[in-house]
Design a protein around this motif. Structure first.
Motif, mmCIF file in Angstrom:
data_model
loop_
_atom_site.group_PDB
_atom_site.id
_atom_site.type_symbol
_atom_site.label_atom_id
_atom_site.label_comp_id
_atom_site.label_asym_id
_atom_site.label_seq_id
_atom_site.Cartn_x
_atom_site.Cartn_y
_atom_site.Cartn_z
ATOM 1 N N LEU A 1 -11.893 30.333 13.459
ATOM 2 C CA LEU A 1 -12.311 31.430 14.332
ATOM 3 C C LEU A 1 -11.825 32.780 13.804
ATOM 4 O O LEU A 1 -12.570 33.766 13.813
ATOM 5 N N GLN A 2 -10.588 32.842 13.336
ATOM 6 C CA GLN A 2 -10.047 34.109 12.848
ATOM 7 C C GLN A 2 -10.789 34.601 11.610
ATOM 8 O O GLN A 2 -11.129 35.786 11.505
ATOM 9 N N SER A 3 -11.058 33.714 10.659
ATOM 10 C CA SER A 3 -11.783 34.106 9.449
ATOM 11 C C SER A 3 -13.192 34.564 9.790
ATOM 12 O O SER A 3 -13.697 35.546 9.234
ATOM 13 N N GLY A 4 -13.835 33.848 10.719
ATOM 14 C CA GLY A 4 -15.174 34.239 11.124
ATOM 15 C C GLY A 4 -15.210 35.597 11.785
ATOM 16 O O GLY A 4 -16.095 36.422 11.502
ATOM 17 N N VAL A 5 -14.260 35.868 12.662
ATOM 18 C CA VAL A 5 -14.282 37.142 13.379
ATOM 19 C C VAL A 5 -13.974 38.303 12.429
ATOM 20 O O VAL A 5 -14.485 39.411 12.595
ATOM 21 N N GLU A 6 -13.161 38.059 11.419
ATOM 22 C CA GLU A 6 -12.900 39.100 10.417
ATOM 23 C C GLU A 6 -14.167 39.421 9.623
ATOM 24 O O GLU A 6 -14.428 40.584 9.293
ATOM 25 N N ALA A 7 -14.942 38.407 9.317
ATOM 26 C CA ALA A 7 -16.202 38.637 8.602
ATOM 27 C C ALA A 7 -17.196 39.398 9.472
ATOM 28 O O ALA A 7 -17.931 40.267 8.983
ATOM 29 N N VAL A 8 -17.243 39.088 10.765
ATOM 30 C CA VAL A 8 -18.114 39.840 11.673
ATOM 31 C C VAL A 8 -17.675 41.299 11.725
ATOM 32 O O VAL A 8 -18.506 42.220 11.718
ATOM 33 N N ALA A 9 -16.369 41.550 11.745
ATOM 34 C CA ALA A 9 -15.869 42.921 11.758
ATOM 35 C C ALA A 9 -16.308 43.683 10.515
ATOM 36 O O ALA A 9 -16.655 44.878 10.587
ATOM 37 N N ALA A 10 -16.312 43.008 9.367
ATOM 38 C CA ALA A 10 -16.766 43.657 8.137
ATOM 39 C C ALA A 10 -18.234 44.057 8.244
ATOM 40 O O ALA A 10 -18.640 45.132 7.781
#
Length: 243
Positions: free
Chosen positions: A225-234
């Motif tokens: 979840l954390q890696s995914g949300v960081e990619a969405v932020a990018a």
């Protein structure tokens, strides 16, 4: 997110690195704002377990009603267990989103400020709080970050999924002003929400055979979840920067 990273955001500073999608660096772009205030919501995060297509328990209307009631109860109980296992104080999806966004925007020399807000019954009231608490900001952002694990039915593997709603407006807006961004993004398991833009290139391959496996592999589930949300932020950062 550590206390030190949270303090940097609260001071309006940003630095570090984020997981980025392939694309043009933001360093060469000119931002439409220089100081972005992001609301720090007052609630504790929860993480959902969703059964997307539970098999009917009986035929007809009675069967559909019964299936829905049983599924909702099952989802609620599993969501409670998942939230406790992931521990909102450790998972902090909203803060991971804000920090990753700040890291990305710092390439375009944008400062990001995390602004605590109190519960309100409208977006306008939340934005008014942010204007009052962060008068130096020239753009305001509200984000609603939801992390979940989805199975097509009770016996299927559980897949990570994210839904992130984002609204960004200029700090000083007049009647009829358009938001700089007003969108819903999803990643991982693809839902059917017609409002959402699904990010196909975000890699979230983790699968958990059942709820016991999900609860037993907390670190892997949290990282997904954390890696995914960081990619969405990018991706959000790129949408905010003119090409």
């Amino acid at each position: 997110m550590t206390f030190d990273r949270r303090r940097l955001l609260s001071s309006g500073l940003a630095g570090g690195a984020a997981l980025a999608l392939p694309g043009v660096s933001l360093a060469a772009r000119s931002a439409p704002f220089r100081r972005l205030a992001v609301a720090d919501p007052p609630f504790v995060e929860e993480y959902e377990v969703v059964i997307a297509a539970a098999p009917p328990l009986a035929r007809g209307i009675v069967g559909r009603v019964l299936t829905r009631a049983v599924t909702e109860t099952d989802e609620y109980l599993k969501s409670e267990k998942l939230t406790a296992a992931l521990d909102p104080d450790k998972t902090q999806l909203h803060e991971h989103f804000v920090q990753a966004l700040a890291d990305e925007l710092s390439e375009a020399e944008v400062k990001t400020l995390l602004v605590p807000v109190e519960a309100a019954d409208s977006e306008d009231k939340l934005m008014a709080q942010m204007r009052r608490k962060a008068p130096q900001a020239d753009a305001l952002l509200l984000a609603n970050v939801m992390g979940r694990f989805v199975a097509l039915h009770g016996l299927a593997a559980y897949a990570p999924a994210l839904m992130v709603g984002v609204k960004v407006i200029p700090a000083q807006t007049g009647a009829g002003s358009k938001p700089l961004l007003d969108a819903v993004f999803t990643a991982g398991f693809r839902g059917l929400d017609p409002r959402a833009t699904h990010l196909e290139v975000v890699d979230m391959p983790e699968r958990f055979d059942n709820v016991q496996a999900l609860l037993g592999q907390v670190e892997q589930a949290r990282k997904a979840l954390q890696s995914g949300v960081e990619a969405v932020a990018a991706e959000v950062a790129r949408r905010l920067m003119p090409a």
